[in-house]
Design a protein around this motif. Sequence first.
Motif, short mmCIF file in Angstrom:
data_model
loop_
_atom_site.label_atom_id
_atom_site.label_comp_id
_atom_site.label_asym_id
_atom_site.label_seq_id
_atom_site.Cartn_x
_atom_site.Cartn_y
_atom_site.Cartn_z
N TYR A 1 -6.36 3.09 6.46
CA TYR A 1 -7.06 2.44 5.36
C TYR A 1 -6.27 1.20 4.96
O TYR A 1 -5.10 1.27 4.58
CB TYR A 1 -7.19 3.41 4.17
CG TYR A 1 -8.17 4.51 4.46
CD1 TYR A 1 -7.78 5.64 5.17
CD2 TYR A 1 -9.50 4.41 4.06
CE1 TYR A 1 -8.68 6.65 5.47
CE2 TYR A 1 -10.41 5.41 4.35
CZ TYR A 1 -9.99 6.52 5.07
OH TYR A 1 -10.89 7.51 5.37
N LEU B 1 -4.21 8.05 6.92
CA LEU B 1 -4.60 9.37 6.42
C LEU B 1 -4.96 10.26 7.60
O LEU B 1 -5.77 9.88 8.45
CB LEU B 1 -5.81 9.26 5.49
CG LEU B 1 -6.47 10.57 5.08
CD1 LEU B 1 -5.52 11.40 4.20
CD2 LEU B 1 -7.78 10.32 4.35
N GLN C 1 0.84 -1.19 0.00
CA GLN C 1 0.00 0.00 0.00
C GLN C 1 0.88 1.25 0.00
O GLN C 1 1.91 1.29 0.65
CB GLN C 1 -0.91 0.03 1.23
CG GLN C 1 -1.97 -1.04 1.22
CD GLN C 1 -2.96 -0.86 2.35
OE1 GLN C 1 -3.08 -1.71 3.24
NE2 GLN C 1 -3.72 0.23 2.31
N SER C 2 0.42 2.23 -0.76
CA SER C 2 1.14 3.50 -0.75
C SER C 2 0.16 4.66 -0.89
O SER C 2 -0.91 4.51 -1.49
CB SER C 2 2.16 3.56 -1.90
OG SER C 2 1.49 3.61 -3.14
N SER D 1 -2.57 2.41 5.05
CA SER D 1 -2.19 3.80 4.77
C SER D 1 -2.88 4.68 5.79
O SER D 1 -4.11 4.64 5.91
CB SER D 1 -2.63 4.22 3.36
OG SER D 1 -1.94 3.52 2.36
N TRP E 1 -11.10 -2.97 0.30
CA TRP E 1 -10.69 -1.79 1.04
C TRP E 1 -11.46 -1.73 2.36
O TRP E 1 -12.67 -1.92 2.40
CB TRP E 1 -10.98 -0.52 0.26
CG TRP E 1 -10.02 -0.27 -0.88
CD1 TRP E 1 -10.22 -0.55 -2.20
CD2 TRP E 1 -8.73 0.32 -0.80
NE1 TRP E 1 -9.13 -0.17 -2.94
CE2 TRP E 1 -8.20 0.37 -2.10
CE3 TRP E 1 -7.96 0.84 0.26
CZ2 TRP E 1 -6.93 0.90 -2.39
CZ3 TRP E 1 -6.70 1.36 -0.02
CH2 TRP E 1 -6.20 1.39 -1.33
N ARG F 1 2.25 5.21 2.82
CA ARG F 1 1.99 4.68 4.16
C ARG F 1 1.40 5.75 5.06
O ARG F 1 0.63 5.44 5.97
CB ARG F 1 3.28 4.14 4.76
CG ARG F 1 3.83 2.90 4.06
CD ARG F 1 2.90 1.69 4.24
NE ARG F 1 2.53 1.47 5.62
CZ ARG F 1 3.30 0.88 6.52
NH1 ARG F 1 4.47 0.43 6.19
NH2 ARG F 1 2.87 0.73 7.76
N LEU G 1 -5.21 6.71 -2.52
CA LEU G 1 -4.44 5.62 -1.93
C LEU G 1 -4.33 4.51 -2.97
O LEU G 1 -5.28 4.23 -3.70
CB LEU G 1 -5.13 5.09 -0.68
CG LEU G 1 -5.43 6.11 0.42
CD1 LEU G 1 -6.09 5.41 1.60
CD2 LEU G 1 -4.18 6.86 0.84
N GLU H 1 -7.04 1.65 -6.69
CA GLU H 1 -6.87 2.98 -6.12
C GLU H 1 -8.17 3.42 -5.46
O GLU H 1 -9.26 3.21 -6.03
CB GLU H 1 -6.44 3.97 -7.20
CG GLU H 1 -5.07 3.66 -7.77
CD GLU H 1 -4.58 4.68 -8.77
OE1 GLU H 1 -5.27 5.71 -8.98
OE2 GLU H 1 -3.50 4.45 -9.35
N CYS I 1 -3.09 0.44 -3.91
CA CYS I 1 -2.94 -0.91 -3.37
C CYS I 1 -2.48 -1.84 -4.47
O CYS I 1 -3.10 -1.91 -5.54
CB CYS I 1 -4.28 -1.38 -2.80
SG CYS I 1 -4.31 -3.14 -2.36
#
Lengths: 113, 115
Positions: free
Chosen positions: A89, A110, A6-7, A108, A34, A9, A21, A75, A23
Amino acid sequence: AAGVIQSPRHLIKEKRETATLKCYPIPRHDTVYWYQQGPGQDPQFLISFYEKMQSDKGSIPDRFSAQQFSDYHSELNMSSLELGDSALYFCASSFGRNTGELFFGEGSRLTVL
Amino acid sequence: AQSVTQPDIHITVSEGASLELRCNYSYGATPYLFWYVQSPGQGLQLLLKYFSGDTLVQGIKGFEAEFKRSQSSFNLRKPSVHWSDAAEYFCAVGAPRAAGNKLTFGGGTRVLVKP
């Protein structure tokens, strides 16, 4: 063994901004899920995709959208961010929709200011 | 629809003592059952899972869980707790033949380990 990636982070945004985000599922996994985990909460299912089509929908706000691409990465797009969107997430993947086991990414985080 | 209840929000246990975390589920058929552990700010690590067969399931880190259909329970146990077991534990239920394979999580149980 490769895991779910995931990016980013960590992500910090202001209210009313937009965030995306990403994946990347485990290779050969065709299903992505998700989840949203608010502070002190359990993970809540948002949405899932199987073979690039939406498979199931949970408590995903209308301000959020997601898709799965031809390479199976997914995404999650979040617009008009609110303070309450601050959460961890998670993305998970599986091979097929009925295998039972989901493999989770590290998440990730947020933060909406 | 499936649901999961973890009756204990917090549990404090001494290091070396045994631990049992309760999980009750609601689902019309035999579900898939999971226990995950989450350290602060970290991801979800799968401890063990039950799909079918032997109702006593062994997992990683010395954990085990027992599926009891009559009680709709899937309690997690560890005979001797280590300080590193301090974390949040989530029980989850999956409905493999229902829509989408998604998991429903319980509210979690936070485990504190006293030295």
